[in-house]
Design an enzyme around this catalytic site. Structure first.
Site, PDB file in Angstrom:
ATOM      1  N   ASP A 301       0.818  -1.209   0.000  1.00  0.00           N
ATOM      2  CA  ASP A 301       0.000   0.000   0.000  1.00  0.00           C
ATOM      3  C   ASP A 301       0.854   1.262   0.000  1.00  0.00           C
ATOM      4  O   ASP A 301       1.939   1.294   0.574  1.00  0.00           O
ATOM      5  CB  ASP A 301      -0.899  -0.017   1.244  1.00  0.00           C
ATOM      6  CG  ASP A 301      -1.804   1.186   1.334  1.00  0.00           C
ATOM      7  OD1 ASP A 301      -2.673   1.321   0.458  1.00  0.00           O
ATOM      8  OD2 ASP A 301      -1.639   1.996   2.264  1.00  0.00           O
ATOM      9  N   GLU A 344       1.088  -0.524  -5.146  1.00  0.00           N
ATOM     10  CA  GLU A 344       0.041   0.471  -5.362  1.00  0.00           C
ATOM     11  C   GLU A 344       0.751   1.817  -5.458  1.00  0.00           C
ATOM     12  O   GLU A 344       1.065   2.450  -4.456  1.00  0.00           O
ATOM     13  CB  GLU A 344      -0.966   0.476  -4.209  1.00  0.00           C
ATOM     14  CG  GLU A 344      -2.186   1.357  -4.487  1.00  0.00           C
ATOM     15  CD  GLU A 344      -2.428   2.425  -3.442  1.00  0.00           C
ATOM     16  OE1 GLU A 344      -3.349   3.226  -3.641  1.00  0.00           O
ATOM     17  OE2 GLU A 344      -1.708   2.467  -2.427  1.00  0.00           O
TER      18      GLU A 344
END
Length: 637
Positions: A301, A344
């Site tokens: 993330d 990401e």
């Protein structure tokens, strides 16, 4: 481990040293507690066993750099505990164990003694099958979900890990997803952070059961051929008082400099990725999840937040983070070369999915955030104005092979007032469903692996509500049942069609037929597999107009069949389909050797497959024509 190894060298098994381990020492069974607190004045272990009295079980400092340890006899599994830390300022603070593998259910915050070993796995067949396949040349469909809001019991309580195995896995198998991607399952205090503001990195959240229960869930996924990807957040953590923040009264896991420590948007703090102890904590954590939970991949993330310092007005790269990500990926792939490491990342940082020895960050996949943003902006635009932003649908092919991409239709785009995918579509009720079917058709035929957030498969009308479950009652409505049927047929077609995934990361797998028809907002292209006869023609119409006898250039096959039309009546469409076999007319068109004349449905996607093998059309030099994109590839991993 040598005493200084954790502080100065790469040590990726730190979970074997730190935390609470049930052991026998001097013929006495008990628990060995070990923790790193470099600026603590004194340390002790507290719990129900000593009535939380920090004077009773004082820890010994075993390294000058702040490793503390203590063996306490006669403590058993499931005992709750914390560390009592006397700071240099003279305060006593109580902290959960950074290496605890189990924790109390929130709102309680103590760590729990738990023997992580002992689960008997049954997934050897899964491991063998994975090693025989190259994910780069296979179909990949990922179902992204939030464990706490996919489905709830009638009384509103959560399903456990074991219960989710019974509920979720058959659903995923029915839809032919190859993987599930679960939003973070590390222990976190606040439900509405969705797990992204964690603090118990080694503890599978106790909201849903024990660590062994989660192992059972993963084992069952593997039994039915489903890979398990976890969201993992090595960039930042929450500031709750019991957690990692100011662990010994000073910045320990986070940066000392306030300018780079704080994440004001999220209310979190950044890991100090320049510290060897922090790197060992995080990389050991990644390997811990791989080894103990048999996880198949991580979606890392907020990589953009890691790559650049968050100082106001600055865009300077964070070399600590760059070095850390390379070290992380090298360690992960040394452990398991078949693992999935997905970034990401919304930046233009180069070579994210290139190996570290080529100067890359070492991931093997990256979310294509640019594609997602462009396509959704295009779809939200009124159809009559789409011709003015035509390039939003073509731009992605200019960089589609610069990285190994996953196309995400993720949770980020269906929350915080952004509307659901269905409700983003303009127009009336029928128009919305037609355009969502069209979007999915384009999604599954565009180069790149696929990811869809839960609820999208049946046209969730409301945006994601993280405190509730999905609107399963929508299956009572005909158009949602049609949408669900269409999605299942589309994903089945995708999985059995090699042209749609075999050359996802090679420019030979895609060729525009007509990318320039902005006036009618029609796009047509070819997807190509390894073999010349493995080709599909895709035509997408992004307006409500219907076109009869529309000419589309095609490769030189004799006949074509329409194998999917999103406007078919069984999907809720108007029935403007091409039922008959289409004879290729041997007249060049759209720079192709032949063409067909078809009906173009409103807001529709039509997929054509050649019936017979290529006749062997020749170039002037006598070689066979090969379908090819004009985009240059970065090269394979």
């Amino acid at each position: 481990m040598k005493r200084d190894e954790f502080h100065t060298e790469k040590y990726y098994e730190s979970y074997n040293i730190f935390g609470a381990h049930i052991v026998t020492e001097d013929e006495m069974r008990g628990v060995r507690f070990t923790v790193w607190a470099p600026h603590a004045k004194a340390m002790s272990v507290v719990g129900d066993f000593n009535e939380w009295d920090y004077e009773q079980h004082k820890m010994l400092q075993v390294t000058e750099e702040g490793i503390w340890s203590l063996f306490i006899p006669h403590i058993e599994e499931r005992e709750i505990y914390k560390y009592a830390i006397e700071t240099m300022a003279g305060d006593v603070i109580f902290k959960a164990d950074p290496y605890a593998v189990y924790a109390e259910v929130r709102p309680n915050t103590a760590s729990v003694v738990f023997d992580i070993k002992g689960y008997e796995w049954n997934d050897k067949n899964w491991s063998r099958k994975k090693k025989k396949k190259s994910v780069y040349k296979e179909a990949m469909t990922v179902y992204e979900l939030h464990f706490g809001s996919w489905k709830k019991k009638e009384d509103g309580t959560l399903y456990s890990y074991k219960e989710m195995a019974e509920e979720l896995i058959p659903y995923v198998v029915e839809h032919q997803f190859t993987h599930i991607e679960i939003m973070p399952l590390v222990e976190h205090p606040y439900d509405r952070s969705w797990g992204y503001q964690g603090t118990g990195y080694y503890a599978a959240t106790s909201r849903f059961g024990t660590p062994h229960d989660l192992m059972h869930f993963v084992d069952e996924c593997h039994k039915y051929g489903i890979g398990v990807i976890l969201d993992w957040v090595p960039g930042h953590f929450c500031k709750d008082a019991h957690g990692l923040y100011l662990f010994d009264g000073t910045p320990t896991y986070e940066y000392k400099d306030k300018d780079v420590q704080e994440n004001p948007v999220w209310g979190t703090v950044n890991f100090d990725l320049g510290k060897r102890e922090v790197r060992n904590f995080l990389i050991s954590n990644a390997l811990f999840w791989m080894r103990y939970f048999h996880i198949d991949g991580f979606r890392v993330d907020a990589v953009a937040n890691m790559l650049y310092w968050n100082k106001e007005g600055q865009e300077q790269s964070n070399e600590h983070a760059v070095s850390f990500l390379r070290e992380l990926n090298e360690a992960v792939f040394a452990e398991n070369e078949d693992f999935l490491m997905t970034a990401e990342d919304s930046t233009a940082w180069p070579l994210v999915t290139a190996p570290t020895y080529e100067g890359g960050l070492g991931f093997n996949y990256k979310w294509n955030m640019g594609w997602m943003n462009d396509v959704l902006k295009y779809m939200e635009c009124a159809p009559e104005y789409r011709k003015y932003i035509h390039d939003k649908m073509t731009f992605s092919l200019l960089y589609a092979y610069s990285e190994n991409f996953i196309l995400p239709l993720s949770h980020d785009e269906v929350v915080h007032g952004k509307k659901s995918l269905l409700n983003k579509m303009p127009g009336d009720y029928w128009d919305k469903f037609a355009q969502l079917r069209l979007l999915y058709g384009y999604f599954f035929t565009h180069p790149g692996k696929k990811l869809l957030f839960m609820g999208g498969e049946f046209g969730q009308f409301d945006e994601w509500k993280d405190l509730e479950d999905l609107d399963w009652n929508l299956h009572d409505f005909e158009m949602h049942r049609y949408m669900h049927d269409y999605f299942k047929e589309l994903i089945a077609l995708y999985k059995r069609s090699k042209p749609l995934w075999q050359l996802d990361h090679s420019p030979e797998g895609f060729q525009w037929i007509d990318a320039n028809n902005n006036e009618q907002s029609i796009f047509s292209f070819i997807r190509q597999g390894d073999k010349q006869e493995d080709a599909l023609v895709v035509v997408c119409n992004f307006t409500k107009a219907t076109y009869e006898n529309y000419k589309v250039g095609v490769p030189d096959f004799e006949y074509y069949n329409e194998i999917l039309n999103s406007d078919a009546e069984q999907y809720g469409g108007s029935g403007q389909v091409n039922k008959k076999r289409l004879k290729a007319i041997q007249e060049p068109y759209h720079n192709q050797a032949a063409h067909v004349e078809i009906t173009i449905p409103p807001f529709g996607v039509s997929i054509l497959r050649p019936v017979k093998t290529r006749k062997g059309s020749k170039k002037q030099d006598g070689s066979k024509t090969k379908v090819r994109s004009n985009v240059t590839s970065r090269g394979k991993r």
